[in-house]
Design a protein around this motif. Structure first.
Motif, short mmCIF file in Angstrom:
data_model
loop_
_atom_site.label_atom_id
_atom_site.label_comp_id
_atom_site.label_asym_id
_atom_site.label_seq_id
_atom_site.Cartn_x
_atom_site.Cartn_y
_atom_site.Cartn_z
N LYS A 1 51.08 -15.58 105.67
CA LYS A 1 49.79 -16.21 105.90
C LYS A 1 48.76 -15.17 106.31
O LYS A 1 49.07 -14.23 107.04
CB LYS A 1 49.90 -17.29 106.99
N GLY B 1 47.04 -25.08 100.54
CA GLY B 1 47.27 -23.74 101.05
C GLY B 1 46.14 -23.18 101.87
O GLY B 1 46.25 -22.06 102.39
N LYS C 1 49.34 -18.35 102.26
CA LYS C 1 48.55 -19.39 102.89
C LYS C 1 47.31 -18.74 103.48
O LYS C 1 47.37 -17.61 103.98
CB LYS C 1 49.34 -20.12 103.96
N LEU D 1 45.56 -16.91 97.28
CA LEU D 1 46.31 -18.07 96.82
C LEU D 1 47.18 -17.73 95.63
O LEU D 1 48.33 -18.17 95.51
CB LEU D 1 45.35 -19.21 96.47
N GLU E 1 43.95 -19.14 106.06
CA GLU E 1 43.14 -19.81 107.05
C GLU E 1 41.78 -19.12 107.09
O GLU E 1 41.71 -17.90 107.20
CB GLU E 1 43.78 -19.77 108.43
N SER F 1 53.39 -20.50 111.52
CA SER F 1 53.56 -19.10 111.18
C SER F 1 53.68 -18.22 112.41
O SER F 1 54.10 -17.08 112.32
CB SER F 1 52.39 -18.62 110.32
#
Length: 300
Positions: A66, A115, A93, A88, A95, A280
């Motif tokens: 992530k 995602g 993932k 992606l 954020e 995560s």
């Protein structure tokens, strides 16, 4: 640009989460808070879009799961969408840490993709309280409206409330209650860490301000390519990604030395301003600095 391969000198210490500080530009100034010292006149740094895409490919190859795009205001970077889409495509993932002051229509569509999740900072349940922290009139109304819109669209959004005033004046607890009343429940309250604009009286940042997962669970890459143990630990440069592969940085003695210099007093998950408060990083919850006597967390 071709990067010469550099074999790690030791077993790479690879974190599971990578923060990419892709710009120093922001619509807000947060004069007593921002660890980046971001603002409307700041630039996007020296990392090009292709540099960021290479980093993302190398991160995925190393097993990083992530990434977080942060600034400044990450969505102001001209290559923001391209960077997100590449992440992606690499199976990462994503954020997006945004102030949610302004959200473009095409960005809403992007944020709804599988995602992707959002994180933001919020400061008070009143215009006066929130805007005093951000330095921008109207920022409370805009962020609140976009928080609600994200929730309405079913987009996961985490919120960190940074109690800058350390008391009732800012109404941090009321702000949490307000958000929970809107149905936004991933909310926690932090306090300011002495980094960036929060450093007072010409003081120096200290590793005691860090949560203890920096360099072990988290790494950050700043807008000039400097690799640090996290965005708050920016005063601990541990490599330069523009001329070294990510594996080379994580396997270098310099990275190992920086990791060893950070107190491991709290190995629980970090708060939203230094890493994701989710699976995560090992589950829910938050953490303060490794030294309980230090000033707690701050946001950018």
């Amino acid at each position: 640009m071709t990067i010469a391969s550099e074999a790690p000198t030791t077993t790479p210490l690879v974190p599971g989460f990578l923060e990419l500080e892709i710009t120093n530009r922001c619509q807000l100034t947060c004069p007593t808070l921002c660890f980046v010292k971001a603002g409307p006149t700041k630039g996007h740094g020296t990392m090009e879009v292709e540099d960021w895409k290479r980093v993302l490919s190398e991160a995925a190859a190393l097993g990083i799961k992530k990434i977080q795009l942060i600034g400044g205001e990450a969505t102001l970077h001209p290559g923001f969408v391209e960077i997100v889409e590449h992440a992606l495509d690499e199976g990462l993932k994503v954020e997006v840490f945004s102030n949610l002051y302004h959200v473009r229509r095409d960005h809403w569509t992007l944020f709804e993709r599988p995602g992707i999740s959002l994180a933001t900072s919020y400061y008070a349940d009143t215009d006066e309280g929130h805007d005093a922290v951000t330095g921008r009139e109207g920022s409370h109304a805009a962020t609140r409206a976009n928080l609600f819109e994200a929730h309405r669209r079913g987009i996961r959004v985490r919120v960190g409330i940074v109690d800058v005033q350390d008391g009732d004046g800012q109404r941090a607890e009321q702000a949490r209650a307000e958000l929970e009343g809107l149905g936004i429940t991933e909310v926690h309250i932090d306090r300011v860490r002495a980094v960036g604009n929060a450093v007072k009286d010409d003081g120096l940042p200290s590793t005691s301000e860090l949560c203890g997962r920096c360099a072990r669970g988290t790494a950050a890459i700043l807008s000039d390519g400097t690799v640090t143990p996290c965005v708050i630990g920016r005063f601990l440069p541990a490599g330069q990604i523009k001329n070294t592969p990510l594996a080379g940085v994580f396997g270098s003695p310099q990275w190992q030395q920086v990791a060893a210099s950070i107190p491991a007093g709290h190995l629980g998950p970090c708060g939203p301003d230094c890493g994701p408060n989710d699976d995560s990083q090992g589950g829910g919850g938050t953490c303060g600095p490794a030294d309980d006597s230090a000033i707690p967390n701050s946001a950018g």
